[in-house]
Design a protein around this motif. Structure first.
Motif, PDB file in Angstrom:
ATOM      1  N   VAL A 373      85.524  -3.476  72.953  1.00 10.17           N
ATOM      2  CA  VAL A 373      85.705  -4.276  74.062  1.00 10.17           C
ATOM      3  C   VAL A 373      84.485  -3.340  74.818  1.00 10.17           C
ATOM      4  O   VAL A 373      84.000  -4.269  76.070  1.00 10.17           O
ATOM      5  CB  VAL A 373      87.617  -4.507  74.296  1.00 10.17           C
ATOM      6  N   TYR A 374      84.782  -2.671  75.923  1.00 11.30           N
ATOM      7  CA  TYR A 374      83.947  -2.245  77.120  1.00 11.30           C
ATOM      8  C   TYR A 374      82.749  -1.383  76.612  1.00 11.30           C
ATOM      9  O   TYR A 374      81.779  -1.574  77.142  1.00 11.30           O
ATOM     10  CB  TYR A 374      84.509  -0.903  77.141  1.00 11.30           C
ATOM     11  N   GLN A 375      82.044  -1.363  75.102  1.00  4.93           N
ATOM     12  CA  GLN A 375      81.041  -0.680  74.926  1.00  4.93           C
ATOM     13  C   GLN A 375      80.448  -1.276  74.519  1.00  4.93           C
ATOM     14  O   GLN A 375      79.094  -1.496  74.485  1.00  4.93           O
ATOM     15  CB  GLN A 375      81.019   1.112  73.638  1.00  4.93           C
ATOM     16  N   GLY A 376      80.264  -2.074  73.643  1.00  3.49           N
ATOM     17  CA  GLY A 376      80.424  -2.896  72.475  1.00  3.49           C
ATOM     18  C   GLY A 376      80.216  -3.684  73.027  1.00  3.49           C
ATOM     19  O   GLY A 376      79.021  -4.531  72.862  1.00  3.49           O
ATOM     20  N   THR A 377      81.186  -4.727  74.092  1.00  4.42           N
ATOM     21  CA  THR A 377      80.080  -5.566  75.523  1.00  4.42           C
ATOM     22  C   THR A 377      78.847  -4.871  76.098  1.00  4.42           C
ATOM     23  O   THR A 377      78.688  -6.433  76.451  1.00  4.42           O
ATOM     24  CB  THR A 377      81.570  -5.908  76.305  1.00  4.42           C
ATOM     25  N   THR A 378      78.785  -4.142  76.596  1.00  3.19           N
ATOM     26  CA  THR A 378      77.819  -3.563  77.018  1.00  3.19           C
ATOM     27  C   THR A 378      76.795  -3.416  76.337  1.00  3.19           C
ATOM     28  O   THR A 378      75.639  -3.670  76.344  1.00  3.19           O
ATOM     29  CB  THR A 378      78.369  -1.809  77.550  1.00  3.19           C
ATOM     30  N   VAL A 379      76.798  -2.985  74.962  1.00  2.00           N
ATOM     31  CA  VAL A 379      75.671  -2.923  74.228  1.00  2.00           C
ATOM     32  C   VAL A 379      74.846  -4.843  74.207  1.00  2.00           C
ATOM     33  O   VAL A 379      73.740  -5.063  74.570  1.00  2.00           O
ATOM     34  CB  VAL A 379      75.305  -2.968  73.123  1.00  2.00           C
ATOM     35  N   PHE A 380      75.705  -6.413  73.955  1.00  2.00           N
ATOM     36  CA  PHE A 380      75.626  -7.135  73.861  1.00  2.00           C
ATOM     37  C   PHE A 380      74.720  -7.376  75.377  1.00  2.00           C
ATOM     38  O   PHE A 380      73.728  -8.551  75.310  1.00  2.00           O
ATOM     39  CB  PHE A 380      76.356  -7.906  73.565  1.00  2.00           C
ATOM     40  N   LYS A 381      75.078  -7.525  76.784  1.00  2.00           N
ATOM     41  CA  LYS A 381      75.396  -7.113  77.827  1.00  2.00           C
ATOM     42  C   LYS A 381      74.164  -6.842  77.513  1.00  2.00           C
ATOM     43  O   LYS A 381      72.533  -7.402  78.741  1.00  2.00           O
ATOM     44  CB  LYS A 381      75.824  -7.295  78.678  1.00  2.00           C
ATOM     45  N   SER A 382      73.878  -4.918  77.749  1.00  2.00           N
ATOM     46  CA  SER A 382      72.301  -4.964  77.991  1.00  2.00           C
ATOM     47  C   SER A 382      71.077  -5.326  77.489  1.00  2.00           C
ATOM     48  O   SER A 382      70.194  -5.110  77.669  1.00  2.00           O
ATOM     49  CB  SER A 382      72.663  -3.195  78.231  1.00  2.00           C
ATOM     50  N   ALA A 383      71.534  -5.423  76.029  1.00  2.00           N
ATOM     51  CA  ALA A 383      70.152  -6.105  75.186  1.00  2.00           C
ATOM     52  C   ALA A 383      69.485  -7.306  75.755  1.00  2.00           C
ATOM     53  O   ALA A 383      68.552  -7.547  75.590  1.00  2.00           O
ATOM     54  CB  ALA A 383      70.815  -6.215  73.556  1.00  2.00           C
ATOM     55  N   PHE A 384      71.051  -7.733  75.978  1.00  2.00           N
ATOM     56  CA  PHE A 384      70.276  -9.139  76.499  1.00  2.00           C
ATOM     57  C   PHE A 384      69.971  -9.238  77.341  1.00  2.00           C
ATOM     58  O   PHE A 384      69.911 -10.613  78.028  1.00  2.00           O
ATOM     59  CB  PHE A 384      70.977 -10.025  75.763  1.00  2.00           C
ATOM     60  N   HIS A 385      70.172  -8.689  78.731  1.00  2.00           N
ATOM     61  CA  HIS A 385      69.965  -8.663  79.922  1.00  2.00           C
ATOM     62  C   HIS A 385      68.767  -8.034  80.222  1.00  2.00           C
ATOM     63  O   HIS A 385      68.458  -7.082  81.355  1.00  2.00           O
ATOM     64  CB  HIS A 385      70.526  -8.246  80.765  1.00  2.00           C
ATOM     65  N   MET A 386      68.353  -6.991  78.783  1.00  2.00           N
ATOM     66  CA  MET A 386      66.943  -6.469  79.041  1.00  2.00           C
ATOM     67  C   MET A 386      66.837  -5.117  79.793  1.00  2.00           C
ATOM     68  O   MET A 386      66.240  -4.939  80.653  1.00  2.00           O
ATOM     69  CB  MET A 386      65.269  -6.954  79.628  1.00  2.00           C
TER      70      MET A 386
END
Ligand code: HEC
Ligand code: HEC
Ligand code: HEC
Ligand code: HEC
Ligand code: HEC
Ligand code: HEC
Ligand code: HEC
Length: 448
Positions: A373-386
């Motif tokens: 929930v913390y690290q996994g969602t950050t992988v998603f958000k950072s990848a899609f936010h460049m």
């Protein structure tokens, strides 16, 4: 002034201050009124804190004020220039002052029957009907969205009601975005120019479970906005040609739509594994590439987004590896403590729900939660936010660490169990798993 006189004056001021204090306390404590009970299916189990009057005014606001009388807009302003000068100054800077949308238009004329405006208020008399309609249309998506942020997602969330309300006041403060229109354009200036800036979204879209602003700020888009933003005319609409780099709203409220979820693919903030590049999402992907195409070649944009899809997939392989280890421990009865040994939850009693709780669980379950929930969602958000650094060092490599922690802890639990069995010890989990000064404050139902 002699000493006696000094004492008298001191006493007089002290009495005045004390009376003032008590009378103002009385004005706010007293009858709980609409706050006596919560709303929703858990209503009888919780009492909203006082601030719910403003965070959900449609349900809880009740005027309580000494000033009596019906006033015209100019009277409100004359008196409030003294009472709340900051509000009058902000209002004067707003377009509303030019259009003579005075205080009474939003709050009413009768000072004993004041109200706090909801989105419906902003839409009445055709004023902002278009934005209100677009905003409400978010509800049709059936998943998280501003227009359903408060009632379905917070008030109905058993795990939130499970906790003491003053602890989770922040939930209602951010999620109040459903209940009023001053979330991105703050009162009482209500400036579109403010809402266009990324900081306005970052007010809520921050922190461990939704690191949107942190990812954006470390992307090229965020950096350019910071370096060059002061030279831009933020009064211009968000569209091609007006801005050199995209802000949150440029991408998510494309051309000013107030439906911010029109083009997102729901994934529970990135917790669920979703392949955004799959055929079924092709129409949305095409629209995204179209937005990027305002400033990049479509080939560049599509390639970048395909790369982001793959980054997210890798992160889920780690999550699945950890999940299997924790599930096996639970199946074998090796968790210290097992769900039956913990304080029950309000909504699910002793049901085991891996990955959905971050409190009242064992350390290994919590490590798994962080990973998902913390690290996994950050992988998603950072990848899609460049954001290069956030996706690699901050999120992906932290997931590595969590996976190691899960393995080490599982190994220790299994070895301890083996030793206990050999020595003929049958351990009963300690009482502190179920009881304690804080643990006792949880709202629970023991469903067995
Ligand atoms: C004679 C002075 C006076 C006039 C006229 C007046 N107000 Fe007020 N108003 C007050 C005072 C005093 C308060 C309480 C402020 C405080 O709590 O610090 C208040 C509070 C409020 C609040 C806050 C309510 C709350 O519970 O948070 C609103 C909204 C408000 N006024 C709107 C209006 C509007 C709209 C008008 C005109 C229709 C108006 N006022 C006219 C003196 C006035
Ligand atoms: C365009 C609509 C609009 C106008 C005009 C307006 N307000 Fe408000 N006001 C709001 C909104 C929206 C809120 C936030 C409601 C909430 O938090 O539930 C608010 C909240 C308030 C509050 C309570 C929150 C706080 O910060 O104390 C006061 C007091 C207040 N307004 C006073 C005024 C006064 C005085 C005027 C006139 C100078 C005015 N308002 C004009 C929309 C308006
Ligand atoms: C006052 C807080 C607040 C502000 C300001 C805010 N949001 Fe949100 N946003 C939320 C909440 C809360 C949710 C989750 C809604 C739910 O629980 O249903 C959300 C959800 C979203 C979603 C949908 C996420 C999904 O999972 O489908 C998008 C996209 C979004 N916001 C974009 C933005 C943008 C862009 C801005 C700025 C222009 C912004 N938000 C400003 C609180 C806010
Ligand atoms: C998630 C953030 C967000 C929320 C919530 C939000 N707005 Fe906006 N609003 C914006 C942005 C961003 C713009 C600028 C759009 C553009 O550039 O075309 C804007 C523009 C506007 C405008 C046009 C103003 C102008 O000067 O052109 C109006 C009117 C408006 N919003 C009303 C509302 C109303 C009514 C609500 C409540 C239903 C609301 N907004 C809620 C972000 C938001
Ligand atoms: C360059 C365009 C762009 C910018 C700028 C941008 N985003 Fe995004 N955002 C995306 C894309 C693409 C996705 C993945 C969308 C999808 O396909 O679901 C996304 C996903 C999201 C999600 C999750 C939605 C979901 O699918 O669950 C939220 C919330 C969000 N962004 C908020 C923000 C906020 C807040 C900002 C500013 C701090 C921001 N975004 C800036 C393009 C952008
Ligand atoms: C700092 C502001 C903030 C706080 C505090 C906050 N949230 Fe949220 N919440 C958000 C935002 C922003 C989103 C949307 C993020 C996204 O989609 O990526 C969200 C999403 C959600 C969702 C939707 C999850 C999904 O995708 O299905 C739920 C449910 C939720 N929050 C409940 C809560 C509860 C309960 C609390 C308090 C314990 C809380 N939130 C505290 C801002 C906040
Ligand atoms: C309003 C214009 C604008 C929009 C829209 C936009 N970008 Fe950008 N983007 C830029 C600018 C300007 C840069 C900085 C280029 C540089 O690095 O010199 C940039 C940089 C980037 C970079 C980093 C540069 C690199 O070479 O690695 C990536 C990746 C990127 N954008 C992807 C996207 C994607 C994907 C979208 C759509 C979801 C998008 N952008 C939308 C203007 C935009």
């Amino acid at each position: 002034m002699n000493r006696k006189k000094k004492m008298f004056v001191f006493f007089f001021i002290f009495t005045l201050a004390a009376c003032g204090l008590f009378s103002s306390m009385n004005a706010y404590a007293g009858d709980l009124g609409k706050l006596a009970n919560g709303e929703g299916k858990w209503g009888e189990f919780w009492k909203p804190i006082e601030m719910f009057r403003w965070w959900d005014p449609g349900h809880y606001f009740e005027p309580d004020n000494k000033v009596e009388g019906e006033f015209q807009g100019t009277d409100c302003i004359t008196c409030h220039k003294v009472t709340t000068p900051g509000i009058v100054l902000d209002w004067k800077r707003s377009k509303h002052s030019g259009a003579v949308v005075t205080c009474d238009k939003c709050h009413g004329n009768d000072h004993q029957k004041l109200s706090m405006p909801t989105p419906e208020t902003c839409g009445t008399k055709g004023c902002h009907a278009k934005q209100v309609k677009q905003f409400k249309s978010e509800r049709e998506s059936g998943h998280p969205a501003h227009a359903r942020a408060f009632h379905p997602d917070v008030v109905e969330a058993g795990w939130q009601i499970n906790k003491p309300q003053p602890e989770v006041a922040g939930c209602a403060q951010c999620h109040a975005v459903e209940n009023k229109c001053d979330s991105c354009h703050f009162r009482h200036t209500f400036k579109a120019a403010e809402a266009r800036r990324p900081e306005a979204c970052g007010y809520c879209h921050n922190g461990p479970d939704h690191r949107d602003i942190e990812c954006y700020e470390s992307s090229a888009h965020g950096v350019i906005t910071k370096i060059d933003g002061d030279n831009w005319d933020w009064n211009k609409k968000l569209k091609a040609g007006n801005y050199r780099a995209p802000t949150c709203a440029y991408c998510h409220m494309y051309k000013g739509t107030h439906n911010a979820v029109e083009n997102t693919v729901y994934s529970h903030m990135g917790v669920l594994e979703v392949d955004r590049g799959a055929e079924e999402h092709a129409a949305k992907r095409k629209k995204w590439v179209g937005i990027c195409n305002d400033c990049h070649s479509s080939r560049f944009a599509a390639a970048y987004l395909r790369g982001a899809d793959e980054t997210v997939k890798v992160s889920h392989t780690k999550v699945r590896e950890a999940k299997a280890i924790v599930e096996d421990l639970q199946k074998d009865g090796f968790l210290e403590a097992m769900p039956k040994d913990l304080a029950p939850y309000l909504d699910e009693g002793h049901k085991w729900n891996l990955g959905s709780r971050m409190y009242n669980i064992t350390e290994i379950e919590r490590t798994y939660f962080d990973m998902l929930v913390y690290q996994g969602t950050t992988v998603f958000k950072s990848a899609f936010h460049m954001s290069a650094d956030m996706q690699t060092y901050v999120a992906a490599f932290q997931q590595d660490e969590s996976l190691l922690k899960v393995k080490s802890e599982a190994s220790k639990l299994r070895r301890l169990k083996a030793l206990e069995e050999k020595a003929g010890i049958s351990h009963i989990p300690y009482d502190f798993w179920k009881k304690g000064e804080y643990t006792d404050t949880l709202n629970t139902i023991d469903t067995k």
